[in-house]
Motif scaffolding. Structure first.
Motif, PDB file in Angstrom:
ATOM      1  N   UNK A 110      65.446 -93.414  46.874  1.00 50.59           N
ATOM      2  CA  UNK A 110      66.470 -94.274  46.280  1.00 50.59           C
ATOM      3  C   UNK A 110      66.979 -93.681  44.966  1.00 50.59           C
ATOM      4  N   UNK A 111      68.282 -93.808  44.738  1.00 49.85           N
ATOM      5  CA  UNK A 111      68.867 -93.388  43.456  1.00 49.85           C
ATOM      6  C   UNK A 111      69.919 -94.379  42.957  1.00 49.85           C
ATOM      7  N   UNK A 112      70.558 -95.134  43.875  1.00 47.42           N
ATOM      8  CA  UNK A 112      71.645 -96.017  43.481  1.00 47.42           C
ATOM      9  C   UNK A 112      71.838 -97.099  44.545  1.00 47.42           C
ATOM     10  N   UNK A 113      72.522 -98.174  44.195  1.00 48.96           N
ATOM     11  CA  UNK A 113      72.843 -99.187  45.215  1.00 48.96           C
ATOM     12  C   UNK A 113      73.792 -98.604  46.265  1.00 48.96           C
ATOM     13  N   UNK A 173      42.274 -99.401  53.436  1.00 44.17           N
ATOM     14  CA  UNK A 173      43.546 -98.823  53.002  1.00 44.17           C
ATOM     15  C   UNK A 173      44.691 -99.537  53.706  1.00 44.17           C
ATOM     16  N   UNK A 174      45.663-100.064  52.978  1.00 45.59           N
ATOM     17  CA  UNK A 174      46.800-100.695  53.637  1.00 45.59           C
ATOM     18  C   UNK A 174      47.487 -99.721  54.596  1.00 45.59           C
ATOM     19  N   UNK A 175      47.865-100.232  55.758  1.00 49.93           N
ATOM     20  CA  UNK A 175      48.566 -99.403  56.740  1.00 49.93           C
ATOM     21  C   UNK A 175      50.023 -99.315  56.320  1.00 49.93           C
ATOM     22  N   UNK A 176      50.510 -98.092  56.109  1.00 53.30           N
ATOM     23  CA  UNK A 176      51.826 -97.901  55.516  1.00 53.30           C
ATOM     24  C   UNK A 176      52.911 -97.513  56.496  1.00 53.30           C
ATOM     25  N   UNK A 177      53.996 -98.277  56.487  1.00 53.54           N
ATOM     26  CA  UNK A 177      55.217 -97.912  57.205  1.00 53.54           C
ATOM     27  C   UNK A 177      56.100 -97.139  56.224  1.00 53.54           C
ATOM     28  N   UNK A 178      56.522 -95.938  56.607  1.00 56.62           N
ATOM     29  CA  UNK A 178      57.332 -95.090  55.746  1.00 56.62           C
ATOM     30  C   UNK A 178      58.748 -94.995  56.300  1.00 56.62           C
ATOM     31  N   UNK A 179      59.732 -95.378  55.478  1.00 56.04           N
ATOM     32  CA  UNK A 179      61.124 -95.285  55.910  1.00 56.04           C
ATOM     33  C   UNK A 179      61.961 -94.559  54.848  1.00 56.04           C
ATOM     34  N   UNK A 180      63.184 -94.203  55.237  1.00 58.04           N
ATOM     35  CA  UNK A 180      64.140 -93.520  54.356  1.00 58.04           C
ATOM     36  C   UNK A 180      65.504 -94.151  54.614  1.00 58.04           C
ATOM     37  N   UNK A 181      65.801 -95.237  53.911  1.00 59.60           N
ATOM     38  CA  UNK A 181      66.945 -96.075  54.258  1.00 59.60           C
ATOM     39  C   UNK A 181      68.276 -95.328  54.282  1.00 59.60           C
ATOM     40  N   UNK A 182      68.406 -94.285  53.478  1.00 61.98           N
ATOM     41  CA  UNK A 182      69.695 -93.605  53.360  1.00 61.98           C
ATOM     42  C   UNK A 182      70.126 -92.888  54.636  1.00 61.98           C
ATOM     43  N   UNK A 183      69.171 -92.567  55.517  1.00 60.26           N
ATOM     44  CA  UNK A 183      69.546 -91.826  56.726  1.00 60.26           C
ATOM     45  C   UNK A 183      69.259 -92.610  58.010  1.00 60.26           C
ATOM     46  N   UNK A 184      68.942 -93.885  57.902  1.00 63.08           N
ATOM     47  CA  UNK A 184      68.654 -94.670  59.106  1.00 63.08           C
ATOM     48  C   UNK A 184      69.899 -94.885  59.955  1.00 63.08           C
ATOM     49  N   UNK A 207      71.055 -99.242  39.932  1.00 63.33           N
ATOM     50  CA  UNK A 207      69.926 -99.462  40.831  1.00 63.33           C
ATOM     51  C   UNK A 207      68.922-100.411  40.189  1.00 63.33           C
ATOM     52  N   UNK A 208      68.606-100.177  38.922  1.00 62.74           N
ATOM     53  CA  UNK A 208      67.652-101.046  38.232  1.00 62.74           C
ATOM     54  C   UNK A 208      68.146-102.486  38.212  1.00 62.74           C
ATOM     55  N   UNK A 209      69.429-102.672  37.972  1.00 56.67           N
ATOM     56  CA  UNK A 209      69.995-104.017  37.944  1.00 56.67           C
ATOM     57  C   UNK A 209      69.872-104.684  39.308  1.00 56.67           C
ATOM     58  N   UNK A 210      70.147-103.937  40.364  1.00 60.82           N
ATOM     59  CA  UNK A 210      70.073-104.521  41.717  1.00 60.82           C
ATOM     60  C   UNK A 210      68.632-104.836  42.092  1.00 60.82           C
ATOM     61  N   UNK A 211      67.721-103.937  41.790  1.00 68.18           N
ATOM     62  CA  UNK A 211      66.322-104.162  42.161  1.00 68.18           C
ATOM     63  C   UNK A 211      65.745-105.356  41.410  1.00 68.18           C
ATOM     64  N   UNK A 212      66.211-105.587  40.202  1.00 73.13           N
ATOM     65  CA  UNK A 212      65.727-106.728  39.419  1.00 73.13           C
ATOM     66  C   UNK A 212      66.051-108.062  40.090  1.00 73.13           C
ATOM     67  N   UNK A 220      71.298-102.227  50.727  1.00 71.48           N
ATOM     68  CA  UNK A 220      71.497-103.656  50.985  1.00 71.48           C
ATOM     69  C   UNK A 220      70.895-104.063  52.323  1.00 71.48           C
ATOM     70  N   UNK A 221      71.006-103.193  53.305  1.00 71.43           N
ATOM     71  CA  UNK A 221      70.413-103.504  54.609  1.00 71.43           C
ATOM     72  C   UNK A 221      68.892-103.518  54.511  1.00 71.43           C
ATOM     73  N   UNK A 222      68.334-102.598  53.726  1.00 70.54           N
ATOM     74  CA  UNK A 222      66.893-102.583  53.502  1.00 70.54           C
ATOM     75  C   UNK A 222      66.437-103.864  52.811  1.00 70.54           C
ATOM     76  N   UNK A 223      67.153-104.259  51.782  1.00 74.38           N
ATOM     77  CA  UNK A 223      66.805-105.475  51.051  1.00 74.38           C
ATOM     78  C   UNK A 223      66.844-106.690  51.978  1.00 74.38           C
ATOM     79  N   UNK A 224      67.890-106.795  52.781  1.00 78.14           N
ATOM     80  CA  UNK A 224      68.026-107.936  53.678  1.00 78.14           C
ATOM     81  C   UNK A 224      66.892-107.986  54.695  1.00 78.14           C
ATOM     82  N   UNK A 225      66.530-106.830  55.244  1.00 79.03           N
ATOM     83  CA  UNK A 225      65.451-106.795  56.230  1.00 79.03           C
ATOM     84  C   UNK A 225      64.113-107.134  55.575  1.00 79.03           C
ATOM     85  N   UNK A 226      63.875-106.575  54.404  1.00 81.65           N
ATOM     86  CA  UNK A 226      62.639-106.864  53.686  1.00 81.65           C
ATOM     87  C   UNK A 226      62.506-108.351  53.399  1.00 81.65           C
TER      88      UNK A 226
END
Length: 252
Positions: A31-34, A210-221, A65-70, A39-45
């Protein structure tokens, strides 16, 4: 093609019969910017009620990005410094591998932490995520002195602590077919993998603390990756999975 979910369903049923739970977490990188993808990641989460630990590239992270994540329940973590590989072209990419002086890398790790602490203030999780999930052992050992409390790479951890004072919290399932289409790994392969991973945990071959981790990269989905991620997490949370989120004094 719709996968056959029965191998996972059968393994989840075994877990529930034994009263076992699977701590589940989600990490998304780069992540670097909104963006519309964010937005799709946020909605799904938010719909899944599973917070995302968002790996932010410090040198490129924006105030926007900081403003949106807040405004969300996403949890920013440190993703290297510039996400630039320093490895020779004949080797696998790495920003924090054994390809340059250790002090230079430690300086970059510190710079990344300080930059994002200023940007995100108290919301920042002191977790270091090395780009491409590769990091030299001498850098791991130096992270706690910089202020990091956790390290996240890929594949099951072999011990709870990566170094004294540094808990290891890895990711385990990546749905992107990086070496081919860069779309979804064949869905059946992913279903079979997580069923196998859970069986190994149930048998004690890997660490279920250890928590089981799902790894994604929203920018290229693409739509296939989004749909599978949604279906998988929904299924897990309807079964033995429980939501895991990093806490400042985590002992996982």
């Amino acid at each position: 093609m719709t996968p056959d979910w029965s191998p996972l369903d059968q393994e989840m049923a075994r877990w529930q019969d034994l009263g076992l739970t699977l701590p589940l977490w989600w990490r998304d990188d780069d992540a670097i910017a909104p963006t519309r993808h964010l937005e799709r990641l946020i909605a799904l989460s938010e719909r899944l009620c599973l917070p995302v630990h968002l790996a932010v590239i410090p040198s490129m992270a924006s105030q926007a990005l900081a403003h949106r994540i807040a405004q969300t329940h996403l949890r920013p973590v440190v993703h290297g410094w510039t996400h630039t590989s320093h490895a020779p072209l004949t080797e696998k990419k790495a920003e924090f591998g054994a390809h340059r002086p250790a002090q230079d890398m430690l300086d970059d790790a510190l710079r990344g932490l300080a930059t994002l602490q200023q940007l995100f203030a108290g919301a920042l999780v002191p977790m270091f995520v090395p780009p491409w999930n590769r990091i030299a052992p001498e850098i791991v050992a130096g992270l706690p002195d910089l202020g990091y409390a956790a390290l996240s790479t890929y594949t099951p951890r072999t011990s709870r602590l990566a170094a004294p004072g540094l808990v290891q919290i890895n990711t385990h399932l990546d749905p992107i077919h990086w070496k081919a289409s860069r779309s979804l790994v064949p869905a059946q392969q992913l279903v079979d993998q997580i069923a196998r991973d859970m069986a190994h945990r149930r048998a004690g071959h890997t660490d279920n603390a250890e928590p089981y981790g799902i790894l994604t990269h929203h920018l290229i989905h693409d739509d296939a990756i989004w749909a599978f991620t949604d279906a998988l997490i929904t299924r897990l949370l309807a079964g033995p999975a429980t939501t895991w989120i990093y806490q400042s004094r985590t002992t996982t």
